[in-house]
Design a protein around this motif. Structure first.
Motif, mmCIF file in Angstrom:
data_model
loop_
_atom_site.group_PDB
_atom_site.id
_atom_site.type_symbol
_atom_site.label_atom_id
_atom_site.label_comp_id
_atom_site.label_asym_id
_atom_site.label_seq_id
_atom_site.Cartn_x
_atom_site.Cartn_y
_atom_site.Cartn_z
ATOM 1 N N GLY A 56 40.792 28.605 46.364
ATOM 2 C CA GLY A 56 40.968 29.340 47.610
ATOM 3 C C GLY A 56 39.926 30.419 47.802
ATOM 4 O O GLY A 56 38.969 30.559 47.047
ATOM 5 N N ASP A 57 40.109 31.225 48.846
ATOM 6 C CA ASP A 57 39.141 32.255 49.215
ATOM 7 C C ASP A 57 39.685 33.651 48.928
ATOM 8 O O ASP A 57 39.485 34.581 49.707
ATOM 9 C CB ASP A 57 38.794 32.137 50.710
ATOM 10 C CG ASP A 57 38.125 30.802 51.021
ATOM 11 O OD1 ASP A 57 37.399 30.311 50.151
ATOM 12 O OD2 ASP A 57 38.362 30.274 52.118
ATOM 13 N N TRP A 58 40.419 33.810 47.830
ATOM 14 C CA TRP A 58 41.010 35.112 47.512
ATOM 15 C C TRP A 58 39.922 36.070 47.046
ATOM 16 O O TRP A 58 39.147 35.777 46.147
ATOM 17 C CB TRP A 58 42.076 34.958 46.429
ATOM 18 C CG TRP A 58 43.241 34.170 46.910
ATOM 19 C CD1 TRP A 58 43.408 32.822 46.833
ATOM 20 C CD2 TRP A 58 44.378 34.676 47.567
ATOM 21 N NE1 TRP A 58 44.584 32.445 47.401
ATOM 22 C CE2 TRP A 58 45.219 33.570 47.867
ATOM 23 C CE3 TRP A 58 44.813 35.945 47.947
ATOM 24 C CZ2 TRP A 58 46.440 33.692 48.507
ATOM 25 C CZ3 TRP A 58 46.027 36.077 48.585
ATOM 26 C CH2 TRP A 58 46.824 34.973 48.861
ATOM 27 N N ALA A 59 39.900 37.266 47.648
ATOM 28 C CA ALA A 59 38.959 38.301 47.237
ATOM 29 C C ALA A 59 39.418 38.893 45.910
ATOM 30 O O ALA A 59 40.600 38.861 45.582
ATOM 31 C CB ALA A 59 38.888 39.391 48.309
ATOM 32 N N PRO A 60 38.510 39.442 45.106
ATOM 33 C CA PRO A 60 38.888 39.963 43.790
ATOM 34 C C PRO A 60 39.906 41.091 43.848
ATOM 35 O O PRO A 60 40.752 41.208 42.983
ATOM 36 C CB PRO A 60 37.560 40.453 43.207
ATOM 37 C CG PRO A 60 36.511 39.712 43.963
ATOM 38 C CD PRO A 60 37.064 39.508 45.331
ATOM 39 N N LEU A 61 39.822 41.971 44.869
ATOM 40 C CA LEU A 61 40.731 43.107 44.976
ATOM 41 C C LEU A 61 41.784 42.826 46.043
ATOM 42 O O LEU A 61 41.451 42.515 47.191
ATOM 43 C CB LEU A 61 39.973 44.382 45.306
ATOM 44 C CG LEU A 61 38.984 44.866 44.234
ATOM 45 C CD1 LEU A 61 38.282 46.131 44.700
ATOM 46 C CD2 LEU A 61 39.703 45.108 42.923
ATOM 47 N N GLN A 62 43.060 42.927 45.664
ATOM 48 C CA GLN A 62 44.147 42.626 46.582
ATOM 49 C C GLN A 62 45.206 43.720 46.509
ATOM 50 O O GLN A 62 45.458 44.294 45.444
ATOM 51 C CB GLN A 62 44.809 41.284 46.216
ATOM 52 C CG GLN A 62 43.873 40.088 46.310
ATOM 53 C CD GLN A 62 43.547 39.737 47.747
ATOM 54 O OE1 GLN A 62 44.375 39.930 48.629
ATOM 55 N NE2 GLN A 62 42.352 39.226 47.974
ATOM 56 N N SER A 63 45.850 43.996 47.649
ATOM 57 C CA SER A 63 46.981 44.915 47.656
ATOM 58 C C SER A 63 48.168 44.256 46.975
ATOM 59 O O SER A 63 48.144 43.056 46.674
ATOM 60 C CB SER A 63 47.344 45.288 49.091
ATOM 61 O OG SER A 63 47.839 44.142 49.782
ATOM 62 N N ARG A 64 49.236 45.010 46.739
ATOM 63 C CA ARG A 64 50.418 44.439 46.095
ATOM 64 C C ARG A 64 51.011 43.308 46.935
ATOM 65 O O ARG A 64 51.395 42.264 46.397
ATOM 66 C CB ARG A 64 51.470 45.535 45.860
ATOM 67 C CG ARG A 64 52.795 45.013 45.287
ATOM 68 C CD ARG A 64 53.677 46.155 44.840
ATOM 69 N NE ARG A 64 53.144 46.790 43.643
ATOM 70 C CZ ARG A 64 53.446 46.412 42.406
ATOM 71 N NH1 ARG A 64 54.256 45.375 42.212
ATOM 72 N NH2 ARG A 64 52.947 47.036 41.375
ATOM 73 N N ALA A 65 51.082 43.486 48.258
ATOM 74 C CA ALA A 65 51.636 42.436 49.114
ATOM 75 C C ALA A 65 50.770 41.180 49.065
ATOM 76 O O ALA A 65 51.283 40.049 48.993
ATOM 77 C CB ALA A 65 51.758 42.947 50.548
ATOM 78 N N GLU A 66 49.438 41.361 49.093
ATOM 79 C CA GLU A 66 48.536 40.207 49.035
ATOM 80 C C GLU A 66 48.617 39.510 47.685
ATOM 81 O O GLU A 66 48.610 38.276 47.597
ATOM 82 C CB GLU A 66 47.104 40.672 49.318
ATOM 83 C CG GLU A 66 46.891 41.145 50.753
ATOM 84 C CD GLU A 66 45.570 41.858 50.945
ATOM 85 O OE1 GLU A 66 45.054 41.863 52.075
ATOM 86 O OE2 GLU A 66 45.050 42.433 49.951
ATOM 87 N N ALA A 67 48.703 40.303 46.609
ATOM 88 C CA ALA A 67 48.820 39.709 45.271
ATOM 89 C C ALA A 67 50.131 38.946 45.120
ATOM 90 O O ALA A 67 50.176 37.908 44.452
ATOM 91 C CB ALA A 67 48.720 40.803 44.208
#
Length: 476
Positions: free
Chosen positions: A375-386
């Motif tokens: 996928g296209d997940w960025a390295p830094l994510q908020s808690r909701a995104e993680a």
């Protein structure tokens, strides 16, 4: 057939047992929220220790959470409760019992005085301190405020509770048995002696110092510490009913049981601790449940199931359970292999992901560092995104395990991704180099090299990509 006992009846029985076992202590026993119909919260101030209360509460828990396999497992416990005036034995539909032991200001003040005696009047409770011994109990090294609370629980509370029990025993000596039985009206609910094939002859409603103990022991009864009543061994089954009148007659002769009137024995008044099933306790600031509210059911994966009380293959077969969400009927153990609705499954995986990210190693993080080749997940994510990322990985069959403060996801025995708290931003030179770890620095990144939103985020991305490349090479 297995009988299942709803949490509201278990809650009422637990409060009755705690009150009987620990006279003088005040307990609040309430069904929890969330999956509230399957959890119970017990709160008390000072009084008995956590271990003493747990010895009464834990045998009333029907299932426990297996964090490794992410599911509830049966404890095999059975409990006897009162339902509509009858004693019923079955498996408690309770997946968690939380114990909240609060400490009063008076106890904290006494513990603080002991702490200062051991460490000096000028020692700061807001600083770390080494371990020491207080009245024979070892207090481990920690922050001073934590040590004060440790002294309160290990030293002050046990000492106070023991003194309170001894004072109660002295203040309530056993009365001399009256020559004539007292009128029935003086007994109120009184002592209730009954017989059932499942329990045998049992006596409930006794109180410490009421003179009943010597009489019951003479009749061969023994005290059941966990259940909180007297029982006569060897009287289970229909034949045991022959001893019922012997026990009642002995209590009547001692003036401890009313003469038969056909009223009290036909419909004995309910014990105050057993009135809760009709109206479960709720906090003042929480809405009261109505009689028409749809029960949430027992959590079984994404399903919310309820026992129909019907044999799945006819009479005398296993109970059929009904999912309140997808309307599927099956045995309880079969729901684990059945999918619920897509919406319920998605919500359940989000709940599981949130629980995993609430682990002690990740609980305090607001931003997470994610490395993944899918996928296209960025390295830094908020808690909701993680949380959404983790739920999506679990939905595709990824297995998870912990490794030195980070959560790793794997497929086929190889690491597919990992999640860990993002490191705090480090100060850096405001001038951008031409390359960073061998990677050319783009012009727009060089212009904002010292900014967290652009420069630091780009560096994190490079770090993550290079780290994942090393992991992928090691796993191949």
């Amino acid at each position: 057939m297995t009988q299942y006992i709803d949490a509201r009846y278990v809650s009422a029985e637990l409060k009755r047992r705690l009150t009987a076992e620990f006279p003088g202590a005040k307990f609040s026993v309430r069904r929890g929220k969330g999956t509230g119909s399957a959890s119970i919260d017990v709160t008390w101030t000072d009084g008995p220790t956590d271990t003493d209360v747990a010895a009464i509460a834990r045998p009333m828990q029907g299932s426990s959470w297996n964090g490794y396999e992410e599911r509830y497992e049966s404890t095999g416990n059975e409990v006897t409760v009162t339902i509509d005036g009858e004693r019923v034995t079955g498996k408690p539909v309770v997946d968690h019992i939380s114990l909240h032991h609060e400490v009063s200001d008076e106890v904290r003040a006494e513990a603080l005085a002991l702490w200062k005696t051991a460490n000096g009047e000028d020692t700061d409770t807001q600083a770390t301190n080494g371990g020491f011994t207080c009245e024979g109990e070892f207090i481990g090294g920690s922050w001073g405020v934590n040590q004060v609370l440790d002294i309160a629980r290990k030293v002050v509370l046990p000492r106070r509770w023991k003194a309170a029990q001894e004072a109660a025993a002295v203040a309530a000596p056993e009365p001399t048995a009256p020559a004539e039985p007292a009128p029935a009206a003086l007994f109120g609910p009184g002592i209730d002696v009954t017989h059932t094939e499942g329990e045998g002859v049992v006596a409930r409603g006794t109180r410490r110092g009421d003179g009943s103990a010597p009489v019951l022991r003479e009749q061969g009864l023994k005290w059941h510490r966990k259940e909180g009543y007297w029982y006569l061994p060897g009287t289970r089954g229909a034949a045991g009913a022959s001893r019922l009148e012997d026990v009642r007659a002995a209590l009547r002769a001692a003036g401890l049981f009313p003469a038969p009137t056909g009223v009290l024995e036909a419909a004995p008044a309910a014990d105050p601790g057993e009135e809760a099933p009709a109206a479960p306790e709720v906090a003042d600031d929480q809405p009261t449940e109505t009689a028409t509210e749809e029960p949430r059911g027992l959590e079984c994966g994404a399903h919310r199931v309820r026992n129909t009380g019907e044999g799945i293959d006819g009479p005398d077969t296993a109970y059929a359970f009904l999912c309140l969400t997808c309307d599927q009927r099956a045995r309880l153990v079969e729901f684990e292999a059945l999918r619920c609705t897509d919406k319920a499954e998605d919500a359940y995986l989000l709940t599981v992901a949130a629980r995993l990210l609430d682990d002690v190693g990740l609980r305090d993080a607001d931003v997470f560092h994610i490395v993944c080749n899918l996928g296209d997940w960025a390295p830094l994510q908020s808690r909701a995104e993680a949380t959404r990322f983790l739920a999506a990985q679990l939905q595709t069959g990824a297995a998870h395990h912990w490794y030195e403060g980070e959560l790793r996801l794997s497929r086929g025995g190889k690491t597919a991704a990992y999640i860990k708290p993002a490191p705090a931003p480090q100060p850096c030179d405001q001038r951008a180099p031409e390359t960073y770890r061998g990677v050319p620095v783009p012009a727009h990144v060089a212009a904002a090299w010292g900014e967290q939103s652009t420069g630091a985020a780009w560096r994190e991305g490079v770090d993550a990509a290079l780290t994942f490349a090393v992991l992928a090479q090691a796993g191949s």
